[in-house]
Design an enzyme around this catalytic site. Structure first.
Site, short mmCIF file in Angstrom:
data_model
loop_
_atom_site.label_atom_id
_atom_site.label_comp_id
_atom_site.label_asym_id
_atom_site.label_seq_id
_atom_site.Cartn_x
_atom_site.Cartn_y
_atom_site.Cartn_z
N GLN A 111 82.84 -1.66 63.99
CA GLN A 111 83.41 -0.38 64.45
C GLN A 111 83.77 -0.49 65.93
O GLN A 111 82.88 -0.63 66.76
CB GLN A 111 82.39 0.73 64.22
CG GLN A 111 82.86 2.12 64.53
CD GLN A 111 81.71 3.11 64.47
OE1 GLN A 111 80.71 2.94 65.15
NE2 GLN A 111 81.84 4.14 63.66
N SER A 114 83.13 2.65 70.86
CA SER A 114 82.62 2.84 72.22
C SER A 114 83.30 1.91 73.23
O SER A 114 83.69 0.80 72.90
CB SER A 114 81.11 2.58 72.25
OG SER A 114 80.44 3.53 71.47
N SER A 162 78.39 -3.74 66.88
CA SER A 162 77.58 -4.49 65.92
C SER A 162 78.48 -5.31 65.02
O SER A 162 79.55 -4.85 64.60
CB SER A 162 76.76 -3.53 65.06
OG SER A 162 75.97 -2.69 65.85
N GLU A 245 78.65 7.86 59.47
CA GLU A 245 77.77 6.97 60.22
C GLU A 245 76.40 7.61 60.44
O GLU A 245 75.37 6.96 60.28
CB GLU A 245 78.40 6.65 61.57
CG GLU A 245 77.53 5.76 62.46
CD GLU A 245 78.15 5.50 63.82
OE1 GLU A 245 78.88 6.38 64.31
OE2 GLU A 245 77.92 4.42 64.37
N GLU A 378 72.14 13.54 73.19
CA GLU A 378 72.71 14.67 73.93
C GLU A 378 73.95 15.22 73.20
O GLU A 378 74.11 16.44 73.04
CB GLU A 378 73.09 14.24 75.34
CG GLU A 378 71.91 13.96 76.25
CD GLU A 378 71.24 12.61 75.99
OE1 GLU A 378 71.81 11.81 75.22
OE2 GLU A 378 70.16 12.37 76.55
#
Length: 408
Positions: A111, A114, A162, A245, A378
């Site tokens: 994926q 990020s 990952s 996810e 958060e």
């Protein structure tokens, strides 16, 4: 009755495909082609248009017969996140090309979301995709080149990825229009990880392992055929991936006293010399929390079975992360100095996290990542507040500002 029909189909399949004789990959391919992979998927794509809740019946029958599995731990991103996203947003040609080797485990997925400057605020990704006006020669879904179809040139960097070092394909979120507000200028692609310009570097973490990677994308050319959803609609596609996810991470089936709470309870039973009333009270509190997480996970999986993975997946993912951290901390406190011994600092690149098979020190360190991976705690609290509890949203000054004008 679907139950009877599926039982007959499995029996007929096993009669013609003895798992002790036939090659593993051939067996899995044949199971997919028979519609017994995902029974709720369409005919021709591994399914039979059956009810999703019948899948365990099929899985249990194959497992009882000693049939090979499809590497669910090694290809969790593919099975848990890529497949439902491709099914919902992929073109018929893309579904047909990608779903079979994904399900059999022949092609691993990662994926590419990020970035160094966009993790918690995922909509702020800066990796750019620019369309080649004259078509170009971007890599297509067959690993070849498209000489005439429109192509895109990708440049940027992803992080905390990952399985990127093993993946054949990646789910890629990119910015295609910096003049629009950040949520509107995104598009979503399937990235060929073997395409020229894709560079994967290991990222060593606190535990000594390198589960994750940095991925550098330099003039990577992708065919427009690899796009999922419309141009500029990438955020909507990404939300489908993210909801799946969170359920994949936090909503895994778990027996009572399974997972970290089971490890902690076992330590308690074997170390009576370390017991105190305070530790006993804390253990009981965590046991009750673990049971609540387990039962909430069952609820979320039922929602998923109904085809409606909602924001409640964020609840179970957040609860799982905080519980695992608390349990690993209490395990160290219970074991004292013995728990601080570490088994192996050598650089390794595991396929999956081995929380239960390693030492208490490893579990304590690795659990810190639970509140980051799959969405930070958060961000999840914001989602729960707004979409589950209906509380007022946080003021967002950047909602109507072009991404290129945002301070970075």
């Amino acid at each position: 009755m679907w139950e009877d029909r599926l039982s007959s189909l499995v029996a007929e399949f096993l009669a013609g495909h003895d798992p002790e004789v036939i090659d593993r990959t051939q067996f899995l391919r044949a199971r997919f082609d028979a519609g017994l992979a995902w029974v709720h998927y369409p005919v021709g794509l591994g399914g039979l248009d059956a009810l999703r809740e019948l899948q365990p019946l099929v899985n249990e029958a194959f497992a009882a017969a000693g049939a090979p599995d499809n590497s669910p731990h090694r290809n969790g991103i593919g099975l848990g996140m890529a497949a439902p996203t491709i099914l919902r947003y992929g073109t018929p040609a893309l579904r047909k090309r990608l779903l079979r080797p994904l399900w059999t485990g022949e092609e691993i997925w990662c994926q590419l979301f990020s970035e160094p400057g966009a993790g918690s605020d995922l909509a702020g990704v800066a990796t750019r995709a620019v369309r080649e006006p004259d078509g170009g020669d971007g890599a297509d879904a067959d690993g070849g080149n498209t000489a005439h179809a429109a192509s895109w040139i990708i440049n940027g960097q992803k992080v905390w990825t990952s399985l990127a070092h093993q993946a054949r394909w990646g789910l890629l979120l990119v910015r295609t229009d910096p003049d629009l507000p950040k949520h509107q200028g995104l598009s979503y692609f399937v990235c060929d990880m073997t395409a020229p310009g894709v560079e994967v570097r290991p990222l060593r973490q606190l535990t000594g392992e390198a589960e994750f990677n940095e991925v550098f994308l330099t003039d990577v050319r992708l065919s427009d055929e690899l796009r999922l959803g419309e141009v500029g609609q990438g955020w909507q596609v990404a939300r489908t991936t993210l909801m799946n996810e969170r359920i994949t991470i936090g909503g895994r089936p778990m027996p009572r006293e399974g997972g970290m709470i089971g490890v902690l309870a076992e330590a308690w039973r074997h170390r009576p010399d370390r017991r105190t009333p305070g530790l006993h009270d804390e253990l009981l509190r965590l046991w009750v929390r673990a049971e609540a997480v387990r039962l909430t996970g069952m609820l979320v999986r039922q929602q998923l079975a109904a085809g409606d993975p909602g924001p409640e997946g964020s609840v179970v993912k957040l609860a799982y992360a905080t519980l695992t951290q608390a349990a690993s901390s209490l395990e160290l406190e219970l074991l004292g100095a013995d728990g601080l011994r570490y088994d192996d600092w050598s650089l390794r690149r595991p396929d999956r996290v081995d929380m239960l098979g390693r030492t208490p020190g490893y579990r304590y360190l690795r659990a810190r990542g639970n509140s980051i991976e799959g969405g930070t705690s958060e961000i999840l609290r914001n989602i729960i507040a707004e979409r589950v509890l209906g509380l007022p949203a946080e003021p967002r000054a950047d909602r109507h500002t072009a991404w290129k004008d945002l301070p970075r």
